[in-house]
Design a protein around this motif. Structure first.
Motif, short mmCIF file in Angstrom:
data_model
loop_
_atom_site.label_atom_id
_atom_site.label_comp_id
_atom_site.label_asym_id
_atom_site.label_seq_id
_atom_site.Cartn_x
_atom_site.Cartn_y
_atom_site.Cartn_z
N ILE A 194 30.99 71.85 -18.81
CA ILE A 194 31.51 73.14 -17.73
C ILE A 194 32.62 73.20 -18.01
CG2 ILE A 194 33.04 71.12 -16.31
CD1 ILE A 194 31.88 68.44 -17.52
N THR A 195 32.34 74.03 -16.67
CA THR A 195 33.07 75.82 -16.45
C THR A 195 33.77 76.14 -14.83
OG1 THR A 195 33.67 77.71 -17.29
CG2 THR A 195 31.25 76.55 -17.17
N HIS A 196 35.03 76.97 -15.16
CA HIS A 196 34.92 76.52 -13.75
C HIS A 196 34.64 78.54 -13.43
CE1 HIS A 196 39.51 75.97 -15.19
NE2 HIS A 196 38.86 77.59 -15.72
N SER A 197 34.30 79.16 -14.32
CA SER A 197 33.54 80.28 -14.89
C SER A 197 32.86 80.93 -14.31
CB SER A 197 34.26 81.29 -16.09
OG SER A 197 33.36 82.51 -15.91
N ILE A 198 32.31 81.40 -13.74
CA ILE A 198 30.91 81.84 -13.10
C ILE A 198 30.44 82.73 -13.86
CG2 ILE A 198 29.98 82.51 -11.12
CD1 ILE A 198 31.42 82.12 -9.00
N SER A 199 30.49 83.61 -14.35
CA SER A 199 30.21 84.56 -15.28
C SER A 199 30.15 83.88 -16.80
CB SER A 199 31.10 85.22 -15.37
OG SER A 199 32.42 85.95 -15.69
N GLU A 200 30.53 83.22 -17.14
CA GLU A 200 30.86 82.31 -18.18
C GLU A 200 28.93 81.14 -18.39
OE1 GLU A 200 33.66 81.16 -20.92
OE2 GLU A 200 33.77 79.36 -19.27
N ALA A 201 29.00 80.89 -17.14
CA ALA A 201 28.16 79.78 -16.79
C ALA A 201 27.13 80.74 -16.64
CB ALA A 201 28.67 79.04 -15.23
N VAL A 202 26.68 81.38 -15.53
CA VAL A 202 25.20 82.26 -16.13
C VAL A 202 25.40 83.50 -17.41
CG1 VAL A 202 24.74 84.88 -15.21
CG2 VAL A 202 25.54 83.08 -13.30
N LEU A 203 26.30 83.29 -18.34
CA LEU A 203 25.64 84.34 -19.43
C LEU A 203 25.09 83.45 -20.42
CD1 LEU A 203 26.52 86.52 -21.40
CD2 LEU A 203 28.67 86.18 -22.16
N ASP A 225 17.31 83.01 -15.75
CA ASP A 225 16.16 83.20 -16.14
C ASP A 225 16.33 84.70 -16.87
OD1 ASP A 225 13.65 83.64 -17.17
OD2 ASP A 225 12.71 84.46 -15.29
N LEU A 226 16.99 84.90 -17.36
CA LEU A 226 18.11 86.12 -19.08
C LEU A 226 17.50 85.66 -19.64
CD1 LEU A 226 21.51 86.15 -17.23
CD2 LEU A 226 19.95 87.70 -16.73
N PRO A 227 17.01 87.03 -20.19
CA PRO A 227 16.37 87.25 -22.02
C PRO A 227 17.55 86.38 -23.18
CG PRO A 227 17.29 89.08 -21.42
CD PRO A 227 16.77 88.49 -19.91
N ARG A 228 17.28 86.17 -23.53
CA ARG A 228 17.74 85.41 -25.29
C ARG A 228 17.33 86.23 -25.95
NH1 ARG A 228 21.29 81.16 -24.81
NH2 ARG A 228 20.96 79.70 -22.47
N PRO A 229 18.71 86.75 -27.06
CA PRO A 229 19.17 86.23 -27.30
C PRO A 229 20.27 86.98 -25.76
CG PRO A 229 18.81 87.15 -29.19
CD PRO A 229 17.24 87.38 -28.31
N ARG A 230 21.43 86.07 -25.44
CA ARG A 230 22.28 86.90 -25.08
C ARG A 230 23.39 87.74 -25.62
NH1 ARG A 230 22.26 82.48 -20.30
NH2 ARG A 230 20.08 82.45 -20.26
N THR A 234 24.32 91.51 -21.82
CA THR A 234 22.91 90.63 -20.91
C THR A 234 24.07 91.12 -19.27
OG1 THR A 234 22.37 89.28 -22.75
CG2 THR A 234 22.85 88.53 -20.12
N MET A 235 25.09 90.79 -19.54
CA MET A 235 26.54 91.12 -18.53
C MET A 235 26.09 92.62 -18.07
SD MET A 235 29.77 89.22 -19.14
CE MET A 235 29.98 90.22 -21.52
N GLN A 236 25.39 93.32 -18.53
CA GLN A 236 25.18 94.15 -17.58
C GLN A 236 24.26 94.19 -16.58
OE1 GLN A 236 25.90 97.28 -20.71
NE2 GLN A 236 28.29 96.93 -20.81
N LEU A 237 22.92 93.65 -17.29
CA LEU A 237 21.73 93.45 -16.33
C LEU A 237 22.08 93.22 -14.34
CD1 LEU A 237 19.89 91.54 -18.67
CD2 LEU A 237 19.92 93.66 -18.32
N ALA A 238 20.87 93.69 -13.90
CA ALA A 238 21.22 93.97 -12.33
C ALA A 238 21.44 92.03 -12.09
CB ALA A 238 20.70 94.84 -11.77
N ALA A 239 20.19 91.46 -12.79
CA ALA A 239 19.71 89.78 -12.59
C ALA A 239 21.27 89.18 -12.55
CB ALA A 239 19.01 89.58 -13.71
N PHE A 240 21.88 89.44 -13.61
CA PHE A 240 23.13 89.05 -14.00
C PHE A 240 23.82 88.74 -12.41
CE2 PHE A 240 27.25 88.41 -15.53
CZ PHE A 240 27.34 87.47 -16.42
#
Lengths: 268, 260
Positions: A194-203, A225-230, A234-240
């Protein structure tokens, strides 16, 4: 494959002292597969913590059913580890004893094997040098790592984390996220984060559940659908950014309904 | 200088002691110059003389009588108040029922009950212990209850999620969490215990420092009353420090950082 955790049309209302019913959750349905990492984001007061209490069996839903491995949750489960927002360690116990606390508390006896397990966990969180320290001698990030080790002691199948990094500074927070992923990679668990940070959740997550407030319900479920390991890359990907923008829009669209004009202008 | 003192002795006892030492000669001089009658304010030298005039064994006897009542009453009060606090933490119903009653007991002046208790319980040690107990248990119950209720709810949830028995929740989580509160309560209560013992001696006793103060005053031996008073304060101070030492020895983690 059968989902590991499933919420089936779950609703929950609290009764106040005056006998009023306060709805906290309405008609929430989702499922988590085994060893899946699911993050829940949403504004504060949208019933995120209620989800935690329902899944851990600390509370029973007033409507619907929570099932773990196809059995309804009717009482607190041992196979659930909880990491709280604040580390909430016991200030009179050393790090080792804090990690061992769930065993001591439940069974009253600690075996040599348990001590070895605790030492391994403390090594995993990188605090071996601090094993004999008391919590007030540790930084906030170190304390929360002890909290995570404590939650992992009984080797739970499910790990519930209630905004575990929100009390930490931004840098520590990012590092802790990657550390958590490493731990999860080494010993896979079914995680509800559970989080209130959107980027944390996606990451971090495989799937992000977006909650809305008033009525608190599930607004969207998004597979990440982002590659692992994150990694920081990862945060610089367009999909992110696509994912984060999508979630952000979703959350602000709800605010729009409450005529939050300045936010709209910001997003336009 | 100040930092040095702090490092070497801990400034706490040193500065007040120095202050008192400088005041003593002033006090003495004022008494002599203005010829203050010794029933109004005896000079320090007269008090010292009065102290020496009483045999040491007599002092020990009186001091022990008071200390004994204070300590036993204090111990009884701990034995009563901790279980009471646990009961009130466990049950909201009992908390709401008992707490107002405790407040009623606390707000009745003990000094006023003391003569009644002596009539009811006779003139032995029992009424003195009850009086001491009455005056000390309230701060203890309040401190222990507040401390246990201040336990972070997350830890209680952790305990519940482990399905641990309620006894363990109290013993391993709530009580230790209340330790800092309990010790503040104990520090207040231990000085109150001396007050309780003295009140009881005022009403009915044939020994004790409180009795000595009253006896001396009624015979106009004011310097002797002052001497007894000083012994009483020293005893009270010592008990207070003893509680602090116990906390520092057994529960060092519960002290604020600068006190460790």
């Amino acid at each position: 494959m059968l989902p590991y955790v499933s919420f089936c049309a779950v609703g929950h209302s609290y009764t106040t002292d005056k006998g009023q019913l306060i709805p906290a959750l309405r008609d929430v349905s989702f499922s988590i597969n085994k060893h899946e990492f699911v993050a829940v984001v949403g504004p504060s007061g949208c019933g995120k913590s209620t989800l935690l209490r329902l899944l851990s069996g600390l509370m029973q839903p007033t409507k619907g059913q929570v099932r773990v491995f196809d059995h309804p949750v009717t009482q607190p489960r041992d196979d659930v580890g909880i990491v709280f927002q604040k580390p909430t360690l016991l200030p009179w116990l050393k790090v080792t004893d804090n990690v061992l606390f769930p065993l001591k508390h439940k069974f009253g006896r600690i075996t040599l094997a348990d001590r070895v397990r605790a030492a391994d966990l403390i090594e995993m969180i990188g605090l071996t040098k601090f094993a004999k320290h008391r919590p007030d001698q540790l930084s906030g990030g170190m304390q929360q790592r002890v909290g995570i080790a404590r939650a992992l002691l009984l080797d739970p199948d499910i790990l519930i984390m209630d905004e575990p990094f929100s009390a930490l500074d931004a840098l520590t927070r990012e590092m802790m996220g990657f550390e958590l992923l490493k731990i999860w990679n080494d010993a896979p668990k079914t995680v509800l984060f559970i989080t209130h940070s959107i980027s944390e959740a996606v990451l971090l997550a495989d799937k992000v559940l977006v909650m809305s407030e008033g009525p608190s319900t599930l607004a969207e479920s998004l597979d990440i659908d982002l590659p692992r390991p994150r990694s920081p890359q990862t945060m610089q990907l367009a999909a992110f950014s696509e994912y984060t923008n999508r979630i952000r829009k979703h959350i602000y669209r709800q605010s729009e309904a409450e005529s939050d004009a300045p936010l709209q202008a910001m997003l336009a | 200088m100040n930092a040095y003192l702090k490092m070497k002795y801990g400034v706490q006892p040193l500065l007040p002691a120095l202050c008192l030492l400088t005041l003593l000669p002033v006090w003495e001089v004022i008494c002599r110059v203005f010829e203050v009658p010794n029933f109004v304010l005896p000079a320090p030298s007269e008090i010292a003389q009065a102290f020496y005039d009483v045999e040491l064994m007599r002092w020990v006897e009186h001091a022990w009588a008071t200390l004994r009542v204070a300590l036993i009453g204090f111990a009884l009060s701990i034995v009563i108040s901790l279980p009471l606090a646990i009961i009130m933490v466990r049950s909201e119903f009992l908390r709401k029922t008992l707490y107002p009653l405790l407040v009623v007991v606390q707000s009745t002046p003990v000094v006023a009950i003391a003569p009644l208790l002596i009539v009811i319980l006779g003139s032995g040690e029992a009424p003195r212990l009850v009086i001491t107990c009455l005056i000390t248990f309230f701060p203890l119950v309040v401190a222990a209850t507040t401390g246990m209720l201040a336990t972070p709810p997350e830890l209680i949830e952790l305990s519940k999620s482990l399905r641990a028995p309620a006894v363990k929740e109290i013993w391993q989580i709530r009580l230790p969490y209340a330790i800092p509160h309990i010790f503040s309560g104990l520090k207040v209560a231990v000085t109150l215990a001396i007050i309780g013992a003295v009140i009881a001696e005022f009403v009915a006793a044939e020994k004790g420092l409180g009795y000595l103060v009253q006896f001396s005053t009624s015979y106009f031996k004011i310097p002797q009353a002052f001497a007894a008073l000083i012994v009483l304060s020293l005893m009270s101070l010592l008990l207070f420090k003893a509680v602090h030492w116990i906390q520092r020895f057994y529960f060092a983690w519960s002290l604020p950082k600068q006190d460790k």
